[in-house]
Design a protein around this motif. Structure first.
Motif, short mmCIF file in Angstrom:
data_model
loop_
_atom_site.label_atom_id
_atom_site.label_comp_id
_atom_site.label_asym_id
_atom_site.label_seq_id
_atom_site.Cartn_x
_atom_site.Cartn_y
_atom_site.Cartn_z
N PHE A 58 -0.11 42.83 114.64
CA PHE A 58 0.62 42.75 113.64
C PHE A 58 1.88 41.86 113.90
O PHE A 58 2.44 41.76 114.83
CB PHE A 58 1.37 44.18 113.52
N GLU A 59 2.37 40.72 112.97
CA GLU A 59 3.34 40.09 113.27
C GLU A 59 4.66 40.68 112.90
O GLU A 59 4.77 41.46 112.14
CB GLU A 59 3.24 38.96 112.09
N LYS A 60 5.49 40.27 113.91
CA LYS A 60 7.05 40.83 113.70
C LYS A 60 7.71 40.30 112.45
O LYS A 60 7.32 39.15 112.27
CB LYS A 60 7.63 40.41 115.25
N ASN A 61 8.44 41.16 111.91
CA ASN A 61 9.13 40.56 110.77
C ASN A 61 8.41 40.54 109.55
O ASN A 61 9.05 39.76 108.70
CB ASN A 61 10.13 39.49 111.06
N LYS A 62 7.27 40.93 109.73
CA LYS A 62 6.31 40.79 108.49
C LYS A 62 5.53 42.17 107.86
O LYS A 62 5.80 43.08 108.50
CB LYS A 62 5.02 39.91 108.83
N ILE A 63 5.41 42.00 106.62
CA ILE A 63 4.86 43.27 105.88
C ILE A 63 3.23 43.19 106.09
O ILE A 63 2.57 42.25 105.57
CB ILE A 63 5.19 43.39 104.51
N THR A 64 2.60 44.01 106.84
CA THR A 64 1.17 44.08 106.90
C THR A 64 0.74 45.33 106.31
O THR A 64 1.06 46.57 106.41
CB THR A 64 0.76 43.86 108.31
N THR A 65 -0.58 45.04 105.46
CA THR A 65 -1.26 46.31 105.01
C THR A 65 -2.39 46.44 105.64
O THR A 65 -3.35 45.60 105.64
CB THR A 65 -1.43 46.19 103.44
N ILE A 66 -2.73 47.69 105.91
CA ILE A 66 -4.19 48.00 106.47
C ILE A 66 -4.99 48.40 105.07
O ILE A 66 -4.60 49.44 104.34
CB ILE A 66 -4.08 48.98 107.52
N LEU A 67 -5.84 47.74 104.65
CA LEU A 67 -6.54 47.99 103.54
C LEU A 67 -7.95 48.53 103.53
O LEU A 67 -8.53 47.91 104.50
CB LEU A 67 -6.59 46.68 102.56
N GLY A 68 -8.47 49.58 103.00
CA GLY A 68 -9.83 50.13 103.13
C GLY A 68 -9.87 51.16 102.15
O GLY A 68 -8.82 51.62 101.50
N ARG A 69 -11.23 51.51 101.58
CA ARG A 69 -11.50 52.84 100.97
C ARG A 69 -11.13 53.99 101.52
O ARG A 69 -10.89 54.03 102.85
CB ARG A 69 -12.98 52.75 100.75
#
Length: 196
Positions: A26-37
């Motif tokens: 994950f990148e620091k200072n970023k919004i990351t979404t883990i996407l899946g069913r």
């Protein structure tokens, strides 16, 4: 710059293998979404990462399940996480009211959870998490019970607030539109269970 990297993750429940030699970053200072069913192991992965990070960093979080204390008002539910902060009563009140406004619940600070809908309770959960100042914010399906109009507004306002703070945020979602609107980065996982 990638600041959070998790390698060789192995998670199993009995003979069911959820993750085997899995790596994610994950990148620091970023919004990351883990996407899946649904049911692909997103929450399991998020819990693993949170547990690991808690060894050396502070964090705030929004869970899927309801987590408000029923006998406390909305204000008191948020104040719980501010009690150990070395700030004045006036500063606490300012933080609480600001973040209730962020989730479109200004004027509800004296309500008890029993008087709120499921979506409103979840909005209080978001306001509480945002009220706690930390470098990392974890969110597990935070918008799923919120009506479409409020959800769109809250996603927009929350993203601005997170960017203002440069807060690293990791969200789990099964909703592609939600992920696109809210995130800087999206990591898609297919998941599945193997037998040992």
């Amino acid at each position: 710059m990638t600041d959070y990297k998790f390698e060789n993750i192995n998670i199993a429940f009995g003979s069911d293998v959820i993750y085997k030699d899995f790596s994610i970053e994950f990148e620091k200072n970023k919004i990351t979404t883990i996407l899946g069913r649904s049911g692909c192991g997103k929450t399991t992965l998020l819990n693993y990462i949170m547990k690991d990070i808690l060894k050396y960093e502070d964090l705030s979080c929004v869970f899927q399940e309801e987590s408000l204390v029923e006998w406390l008002t909305v204000r008191e539910n948020i104040d719980i996480i501010l009690r150990n902060k070395k700030i004045s009563k006036a500063e606490k009140e300012e933080i609480i009211l600001k973040n209730l406004k962020l989730v479109n619940l200004n004027g509800y600070e004296n309500y008890y959870p029993a008087k709120l809908s499921g979506g409103m309770k979840q909005r209080v959960n978001i306001a509480r998490a945002v009220s706690y100042s930390s470098d990392l914010l974890f969110m597990d399906e935070p918008f799923k019970s919120i009506d479409i109009i409020n959800k769109a507004e809250i996603i927009k306002k929350l993203k601005i607030e997170i960017k203002k703070r440069s807060q690293t945020t990791i969200m789990v979602s099964h909703d592609l539109d939600e992920a696109i609107d809210f995130s800087d980065n999206i990591i898609c996982i297919s998941g599945g269970i193997e037998k040992k």
